[in-house]
Design an enzyme around this catalytic site. Structure first.
Site, PDB file in Angstrom:
ATOM      1  N   CYS A  42      32.300 120.078  29.479  1.00  0.00           N
ATOM      2  CA  CYS A  42      33.240 120.615  28.486  1.00  0.00           C
ATOM      3  C   CYS A  42      34.571 120.940  29.153  1.00  0.00           C
ATOM      4  O   CYS A  42      35.643 120.602  28.631  1.00  0.00           O
ATOM      5  CB  CYS A  42      32.645 121.858  27.818  1.00  0.00           C
ATOM      6  N   CYS A  43      34.518 121.598  30.333  1.00  0.00           N
ATOM      7  CA  CYS A  43      35.758 121.904  31.062  1.00  0.00           C
ATOM      8  C   CYS A  43      36.496 120.618  31.425  1.00  0.00           C
ATOM      9  O   CYS A  43      37.725 120.580  31.420  1.00  0.00           O
ATOM     10  CB  CYS A  43      35.465 122.721  32.323  1.00  0.00           C
ATOM     11  N   CYS A  58      38.431 130.788  27.777  1.00  0.00           N
ATOM     12  CA  CYS A  58      38.007 130.444  26.422  1.00  0.00           C
ATOM     13  C   CYS A  58      37.118 131.560  25.864  1.00  0.00           C
ATOM     14  O   CYS A  58      36.338 132.177  26.598  1.00  0.00           O
ATOM     15  CB  CYS A  58      37.220 129.143  26.449  1.00  0.00           C
ATOM     16  N   CYS A 108      33.298 131.647  26.581  1.00  0.00           N
ATOM     17  CA  CYS A 108      32.938 131.645  28.003  1.00  0.00           C
ATOM     18  C   CYS A 108      33.509 132.853  28.732  1.00  0.00           C
ATOM     19  O   CYS A 108      33.582 132.862  29.961  1.00  0.00           O
ATOM     20  CB  CYS A 108      33.408 130.351  28.660  1.00  0.00           C
ATOM     21  N   CYS A 134      36.160 126.399  37.059  1.00  0.00           N
ATOM     22  CA  CYS A 134      36.154 125.346  36.041  1.00  0.00           C
ATOM     23  C   CYS A 134      36.599 124.013  36.594  1.00  0.00           C
ATOM     24  O   CYS A 134      36.541 122.994  35.928  1.00  0.00           O
ATOM     25  CB  CYS A 134      37.038 125.740  34.873  1.00  0.00           C
TER      26      CYS A 134
HETATM   27  S1  SF4 Z   1      35.682 127.525  29.585  1.00  0.00           S
HETATM   28 FE1  SF4 Z   1      33.964 127.078  28.154  1.00  0.00          FE
HETATM   29  S2  SF4 Z   1      34.865 126.414  26.183  1.00  0.00           S
HETATM   30 FE2  SF4 Z   1      36.491 126.422  27.760  1.00  0.00          FE
HETATM   31  S3  SF4 Z   1      36.568 124.317  28.453  1.00  0.00           S
HETATM   32 FE3  SF4 Z   1      35.186 125.365  29.887  1.00  0.00          FE
HETATM   33  S4  SF4 Z   1      33.106 125.212  29.014  1.00  0.00           S
HETATM   34 FE4  SF4 Z   1      34.586 124.576  27.415  1.00  0.00          FE
END
Ligand code: SF4
Length: 254
Positions: free
Chosen positions: A136-137, A219, A222, A247
């Site tokens: 996701c990151c 986010c 998170c 991340c």
């Molecule tokens: S912090 Fe969480 S929601 Fe944001 S990009 Fe990374 S995994 Fe995705």
């Protein structure tokens, strides 16, 4: 399981964000601010428009915003808008833009990539494994970061060495081996107290979530508030082991 609710006590005021502004602290912060401005000026002298500020709107980043503004430095800034940022961050963005008469360049994730991720894994799949979180990151942060840095020769960040064990060796100027750029971290040697002393002394706008024990804000799904005594990055990806809690934006090759 596709959702994870942070188990934290009700947020309470964070005393760290209101340090007592003693003369000694004011002097120390003024000296560090002058040193940080020297790094920023040096970045402009050496790289001109080839240097860019990665502004995530954290406490350190609002300090840098103010330092850049006070020194009238022509440094453009960008924000990675993952699409999952808290409302308070957008409120701060508007406040900063009005205060400093600037417009941040927002970089959004590629719509098709987000759609594919969510379709395959689910809307909150990042809570299910480190791999899915990193994926996701990758979609929401790393790919947009690569676009933001494309064609640049140097970037500026608000990283501090004291933020986590993974950042303890941080230097004010270093080589970024991932993006092959020079990376300036003008606040590398600042403490959390010094950051907040600067914010208070200069009445710099900051994210309202800091008032609720969110020292590090990313986010919404998170990030959680921390409890008394916890590490300042304990609220980021709190369900993961401490060693995985980056991340990838500031990855280092060993
Ligand atoms: S912090 Fe969480 S929601 Fe944001 S990009 Fe990374 S995994 Fe995705």
């Amino acid at each position: 399981m596709n959702t994870l609710t942070p188990l934290t006590p009700a947020p309470v005021a964070n005393p760290a964000i209101r340090p007592e502004l003693s003369d000694a602290l004011r002097t120390a912060v003024a000296e560090k601010a002058a040193a940080a401005q020297q790094h920023l000026s040096a970045a402009v002298r050496e790289f001109g428009s080839g240097v860019v500020f990665a502004n995530s709107l954290g406490a350190e980043d609002v300090v840098l915003t103010d330092l850049i503004h006070r020194a009238h430095l022509p440094i453009a800034a960008f924000l990675l808008d993952t699409g999952r940022l808290p409302a308070e961050t957008y409120t701060l963005l508007a406040e900063l833009e009005a205060r400093y008469h600037v417009r941040l360049a927002l970089y959004f994730p590629a719509a098709a990539s987000v759609e594919a991720y969510v379709r395959e894994h689910g809307i909150n799949a990042f809570h299910e494994s480190v791999e899915l979180r990193k994926a996701c990151c990758q979609v929401r942060k790393l790919e947009p970061l690569a676009r933001a840095l494309d064609g640049k020769r140097a970037w500026i960040t608000g990283l501090r060495a004291a933020q986590s064990s993974t950042r303890s060796a941080l230097a004010a100027r270093e080589h970024d081996p991932v993006h092959h750029l020079v990376k300036f971290n003008p606040l590398a040697e600042w403490s959390e107290t010094e950051v907040w002393a600067y914010i208070r002394a200069h009445d710099v706008p900051y994210n309202a979530l800091h008032e609720q024990r969110y020292p590090s804000i990313g986010c919404t799904p998170c990030t959680r508030a921390i409890t008394r005594g916890e590490d300042i990055r304990a609220g980021r990806w709190w369900w993961e082991d401490a060693t995985t809690k980056e991340c990838g934006l500031h990855a280092r090759k060993n």
